[in-house]
Design an enzyme around this catalytic site. Structure first.
Site, PDB file in Angstrom:
ATOM      1  N   ASP A 226      33.315 -53.726 -12.895  1.00 19.77           N
ATOM      2  CA  ASP A 226      34.718 -53.345 -12.714  1.00 19.77           C
ATOM      3  C   ASP A 226      35.687 -54.247 -13.484  1.00 19.77           C
ATOM      4  O   ASP A 226      36.825 -54.453 -13.053  1.00 19.77           O
ATOM      5  CB  ASP A 226      35.092 -53.342 -11.226  1.00 19.77           C
ATOM      6  CG  ASP A 226      34.326 -52.290 -10.437  1.00 19.77           C
ATOM      7  OD1 ASP A 226      33.917 -51.288 -11.044  1.00 19.77           O
ATOM      8  OD2 ASP A 226      34.128 -52.471  -9.227  1.00 19.77           O
ATOM      9  N   GLU A 227      35.259 -54.789 -14.606  1.00 22.48           N
ATOM     10  CA  GLU A 227      36.128 -55.672 -15.386  1.00 22.48           C
ATOM     11  C   GLU A 227      36.263 -55.233 -16.837  1.00 22.48           C
ATOM     12  O   GLU A 227      36.714 -56.002 -17.681  1.00 22.48           O
ATOM     13  CB  GLU A 227      35.616 -57.119 -15.307  1.00 22.48           C
ATOM     14  CG  GLU A 227      35.743 -57.727 -13.923  1.00 22.48           C
ATOM     15  CD  GLU A 227      35.469 -59.222 -13.897  1.00 22.48           C
ATOM     16  OE1 GLU A 227      35.494 -59.844 -14.977  1.00 22.48           O
ATOM     17  OE2 GLU A 227      35.240 -59.771 -12.800  1.00 22.48           O
TER      18      GLU A 227
END
EC number: 3.5.1.10
Length: 282
Positions: A226-227
């Protein structure tokens, strides 16, 4: 009849890049229909997107000659045929709001996609896929079978020639290896603001913290959970009276809109990677 193309490029910034590109196209009978550029002062990189029409040269000839231009400018570039829809594979688990929204927009002519397959670790949406005449592949995933499942998923992506993989609420963490294979062509939708509220049940986390805004983030998939580089975000305002169920319902609408925008911009070749960020020519 003129043939329309989209050229995207990035290179170290220097005077004369726009002149060099526009001059190159002019000399080959190209007519620029849309152009946008951006100079990132922090990185020293120049980004450009040009849509142009050209009847004098074919695609392969243009690519060969662009390669010569690119060498002198240290340019990374891609040339796309504007009328060619983007071959796409969608992955989903058991929440179908984003999948349903993308399929409807595609069939309505709102997304320039060619959806080649739907891949899921559950059977829930095989009838939805059939109603749109899209092949459905059920590939169960467990800790013991994850490597084999991902190998089969990637086999489908490659067999379909997919230029885009959309994780439309696919609730499995991809391995580092698969993330690397899909780098720059896999988009995920996260149902909160990153990097806040990562992982499972983000609306429960948000409700517990008493947030006043909930949101959704569409980003490219990377090995860092999620980055990845962010493409689009949006918000919805909430207050103390909203339940977790209220947040979830409102959030699903936001997720669908954010993912649809990100997919549209990517499929129109409007998103250029700039390290861990993006440049988007809307």
């Amino acid at each position: 009849m003129s043939h329309a193309y989209i050229l995207t490029l990035s290179c170290p910034d220097r005077p004369g890049i726009v002149h060099a590109v526009s001059g190159f196209l002019f000399e080959r009978g190209g007519n620029i229909e849309e152009a946008a550029q951006y100079n990132d002062r922090d990185t020293g990189l120049f980004f450009m997107r040009v849509r142009f029409a050209c009847e004098a040269l074919g695609t392969q000839e243009l690519k060969t000659q662009l390669a010569q231009l690119a060498t002198g400018l240290q340019m990374s570039w891609r040339l796309h045929e504007a009328a060619q829809p983007m071959r796409t594979v969608i992955m989903v688990s058991r929440e179908g709001h984003c999948l349903n929204d993308l399929l409807f927009r595609w069939k309505s002519g709102l997304l320039p996609l060619d959806i080649r397959a739907i891949v899921s670790n559950h059977r829930d949406f095989y009838q939805l896929a059939a109603s749109y005449n899209v092949p459905f592949h059920h590939i169960p995933v467990s800790a013991a079978t994850k490597a084999q499942a991902e190998a089969r998923q990637y086999e489908i992506v490659e067999a379909e020639g997919a230029e885009l993989v959309v994780l439309a609420r696919y609730m499995q963490i991809l391995s580092d290896e698969l993330c690397r294979k899909l780098e720059g062509r896999a988009i995920n939708i996260h149902h909160s603001f990153l990097p806040s509220f990562k992982g499972a049940k983000p609306y429960y986390q948000a409700h517990d913290r008493g947030v006043k805004l909930i949101g959704a983030t569409a980003h490219y998939v990377t090995a860092d959970l999620d980055e990845g580089p962010i493409i689009e975000q949006d918000v919805a305002r909430v207050n103390h009276s909203k339940t977790v169920e209220d947040l979830t319902t409102l959030g699903r609408d936001t997720e669908s809109l954010v993912l649809a925008r990100a997919v549209k911009w990517h499929s129109e070749h409007r998103v250029l990677l700039n390290g861990h960020k993006t440049v988007i020519f809307k």
